[in-house]
Design a protein around this motif. Structure first.
Motif, short mmCIF file in Angstrom:
data_model
loop_
_atom_site.label_atom_id
_atom_site.label_comp_id
_atom_site.label_asym_id
_atom_site.label_seq_id
_atom_site.Cartn_x
_atom_site.Cartn_y
_atom_site.Cartn_z
N UNK A 49 0.83 -1.20 0.00
CA UNK A 49 0.00 0.00 0.00
C UNK A 49 0.87 1.25 0.00
N UNK A 50 0.25 2.41 -0.09
CA UNK A 50 0.98 3.67 -0.09
C UNK A 50 1.68 3.91 1.24
N UNK A 51 1.29 3.18 2.29
CA UNK A 51 1.94 3.31 3.59
C UNK A 51 3.20 2.47 3.69
N UNK A 52 3.49 1.66 2.67
CA UNK A 52 4.69 0.84 2.65
C UNK A 52 4.53 -0.53 3.27
N UNK A 53 3.35 -0.88 3.72
CA UNK A 53 3.11 -2.18 4.35
C UNK A 53 2.53 -3.13 3.32
N UNK A 54 3.02 -4.38 3.36
CA UNK A 54 2.64 -5.39 2.37
C UNK A 54 1.60 -6.35 2.93
N UNK A 55 0.61 -6.66 2.09
CA UNK A 55 -0.47 -7.61 2.43
C UNK A 55 -0.70 -8.55 1.25
N UNK A 56 -1.45 -9.60 1.48
CA UNK A 56 -1.88 -10.45 0.37
C UNK A 56 -3.00 -9.71 -0.36
N UNK A 57 -2.99 -9.73 -1.69
CA UNK A 57 -3.93 -8.93 -2.47
C UNK A 57 -5.39 -9.22 -2.10
N UNK A 58 -5.74 -10.49 -2.00
CA UNK A 58 -7.13 -10.84 -1.71
C UNK A 58 -7.60 -10.24 -0.39
N UNK A 59 -6.74 -10.30 0.62
CA UNK A 59 -7.12 -9.80 1.94
C UNK A 59 -7.28 -8.28 1.96
N UNK A 60 -6.33 -7.58 1.37
CA UNK A 60 -6.38 -6.11 1.44
C UNK A 60 -7.48 -5.56 0.53
N UNK A 61 -7.76 -6.22 -0.59
CA UNK A 61 -8.84 -5.75 -1.46
C UNK A 61 -10.19 -5.96 -0.79
N UNK A 62 -10.32 -7.04 -0.04
CA UNK A 62 -11.55 -7.26 0.72
C UNK A 62 -11.72 -6.15 1.75
N UNK A 63 -10.62 -5.75 2.38
CA UNK A 63 -10.63 -4.67 3.38
C UNK A 63 -11.05 -3.34 2.74
N UNK A 64 -10.47 -3.04 1.58
CA UNK A 64 -10.77 -1.76 0.90
C UNK A 64 -12.20 -1.75 0.37
N UNK A 65 -12.65 -2.87 -0.19
CA UNK A 65 -14.01 -2.94 -0.74
C UNK A 65 -15.07 -2.83 0.34
N UNK A 66 -14.69 -3.09 1.59
CA UNK A 66 -15.63 -2.94 2.70
C UNK A 66 -15.83 -1.48 3.08
N UNK A 67 -15.10 -0.58 2.39
CA UNK A 67 -15.26 0.85 2.65
C UNK A 67 -14.16 1.46 3.49
N UNK A 68 -13.16 0.66 3.84
CA UNK A 68 -12.05 1.17 4.64
C UNK A 68 -11.05 1.92 3.75
N UNK A 69 -10.57 3.07 4.22
CA UNK A 69 -9.62 3.88 3.46
C UNK A 69 -8.35 4.15 4.27
N UNK A 70 -8.08 3.28 5.23
CA UNK A 70 -6.87 3.39 6.05
C UNK A 70 -6.11 2.09 6.00
N UNK A 71 -4.84 2.15 6.35
CA UNK A 71 -4.00 0.95 6.41
C UNK A 71 -4.38 0.16 7.67
N UNK A 72 -4.65 -1.15 7.56
CA UNK A 72 -5.07 -1.94 8.72
C UNK A 72 -4.07 -1.94 9.87
N UNK A 73 -2.76 -1.89 9.55
CA UNK A 73 -1.73 -1.96 10.59
C UNK A 73 -1.41 -0.59 11.16
N UNK A 74 -1.10 0.37 10.30
CA UNK A 74 -0.67 1.69 10.77
C UNK A 74 -1.84 2.66 11.02
N UNK A 75 -2.99 2.32 10.48
CA UNK A 75 -4.19 3.16 10.59
C UNK A 75 -4.03 4.52 9.89
N UNK A 76 -3.02 4.64 9.03
CA UNK A 76 -2.81 5.88 8.28
C UNK A 76 -3.76 5.93 7.09
N UNK A 77 -4.18 7.12 6.71
CA UNK A 77 -5.05 7.28 5.55
C UNK A 77 -4.29 6.90 4.28
N UNK A 78 -4.96 6.18 3.38
CA UNK A 78 -4.32 5.72 2.16
C UNK A 78 -4.38 6.81 1.09
#
Length: 441
Positions: A49-78
């Motif tokens: 992600x733009x925050x520099x943290x790496x995730x598996x594509x399927x997991x992070x896309x599920x997170x983003x599609x749920x309406x989240x616009x922050x990094x799950x680990x750092x909580x920074x805005x994407x």
């Protein structure tokens, strides 16, 4: 040495961080930086992600599609919601998998990069330009590319759907259909097969597919296309008629259109085409302005007998659609003539009450009500007696007890009053037992 079976079992355990080596003592541990921080599993398609943290594509896309616009680990805005493939980590994971093959670890395949909205928009723009200049070959290749991308992943499907693909492909279909003197069947069939993946379509797309040129083209496929073309054509017609009943007259005026729909029921291709054909006929018969001649044409084609025979052992979906068509046909005086004379009519309809679904029950009661209410008195109430004999009285009483729609309740009550007048003339039998009926079927 452990057996090959134990090696496979060890490999499966290793994938879950429980695998064992050849000596049975050492435990294989997945490196922490190879795990997705969301799923905690080995990453198959690492993206950053733009925050520099790496995730598996399927997991992070599920997170983003749920309406989240922050990094799950750092909580920074994407800053960007588009993850970037991390090729370095993926190569390291693949090398690690190869090094640990003895533990049963399989090398993760190199993932396909998902299509972007920009790429989809470019392809669709080229399709539009190719259709306007009548370039069939280019259009064929581009539509095939859209279909290939669609089949690759769920993310690709969402991206294609989000780019107004249905409307643009429908417009291209109409453009080529208008040039029917060139017989562009190959490109038309390819576009229609792509559209079949995108149903249901929006109003703009339906407008293009419902044009006179497009309808004539689809009827041509129904009458003489290959199996795939006929299936896709009837799927499209079902969508068109369900979205705009004004197209009923336009379709019925095309020579051979209604016959082609009935033929798909007589000579089924697949369950989806049979259901689509039934739905198309249902919309034709039950439109707000059906012509008496349309019902007569269906009756002359043997549709009533075909539906009654189909109802004997049809599954729920087909049963509901067939009953819905019969209900529409029986509202017409000409349409009731064939059910009056068919031996299966009353036994099958009574059998379907409270046996299939609420909708099937409503249709069955409505059809029996139409037939019995309009039966000629000089015939001596033959259908009423037959309904009484096969257990309609008990079924209708039970229906009132368990509850049903208000209109169905009214019809059931009227039928009970009509049946009650003849109860002293014969003994009622169970509706499942047809062996004592004198009418052969």
């Amino acid at each position: 040495m452990i057996s090959s079976w134990r090696r496979r079992r060890a490999g499966r355990r290793a994938a879950k961080d429980q695998g064992r080596g050849e000596n049975g003592d050492s435990e294989l541990t997945i490196p922490t930086h190879f795990r997705c921080s969301i799923s905690l599993d080995l990453m198959k398609d690492p993206v950053t992600l733009s925050t520099g943290i790496t995730y598996d594509r399927e997991s992070i896309e599920t997170w983003i599609e749920a309406g989240n616009k922050t990094c799950p680990i750092s909580n920074q805005a994407l800053k960007s919601l588009e993850p970037i493939p991390n090729h370095a980590i993926r190569k390291m994971i693949q090398d690690w998998c190869v090094d640990n093959q003895s533990y049963g670890i399989e090398r993760i395949p190199t993932p396909r990069i998902p299509v972007s909205s920009v790429v989809v928009a470019e392809i669709l723009s080229e399709i539009t330009m190719a259709s306007k200049r009548g370039d069939q070959e280019v259009c064929l290749q581009l539509v095939a590319k859209i279909k290939a991308l669609w089949k690759e992943s769920e993310r690709n499907k969402r991206c294609i759907m989000a780019n107004n693909t249905g409307s643009l492909l429908s417009a291209a279909f109409e453009t080529f259909a208008k040039a029917s003197f060139n017989r562009n069947d190959a490109v038309l069939e390819e576009i229609l097969s792509a559209l079949a993946l995108l149903f249901p379509l929006d109003g703009e797309a339906m407008s293009c597919l419902g044009s006179a040129a497009s309808l004539h083209c689809m009827v041509r496929f129904l009458k003489g296309g290959d199996l795939s073309g006929r299936r896709n054509a009837v799927l499209a017609l079902k969508e068109i008629l369900s979205s705009d009943e004004r197209k009923v007259n336009a379709l019925s005026e095309i020579e051979g259109s209604l016959e082609a729909l009935v033929k798909l029921i007589k000579e089924p291709i697949c369950p989806s085409s049979t259901k689509a054909s039934l739905m198309a006929i249902y919309h034709v018969v039950n439109s707000s302005f059906p012509k008496e001649t349309i019902v007569e044409r269906f009756v002359e084609m043997g549709l009533v007998s075909l539906l009654l025979e189909m109802l004997v052992d049809a599954e729920r979906s087909i049963c509901e659609k067939a009953l819905g068509i019969l209900d529409g046909i029986c509202r017409s005086e000409k349409g009731r003539e064939k059910p009056y004379d068919h031996a299966l009519t009353i036994p099958v309809l009574v059998k379907k009450i409270l046996r299939v679904s609420d909708l099937a029950t409503e249709f069955s009661v409505s059809i029996i009500w139409e037939l019995c209410k309009n039966e000629k008195r000089e015939e001596g109430g033959v259908l009423v007696l037959e309904a009484l004999q096969v257990g309609a009285f008990q079924k209708l009483l039970l229906l009132l007890q368990v509850g049903c729609a208000e209109r169905t309740k009214e019809k059931a009550t009227e039928l009970l009053k009509l049946l009650n007048l003849h109860r002293d003339r014969l003994e009622c039998i169970d509706s499942m037992d047809f062996k004592d009926l004198k009418r052969p079927f």
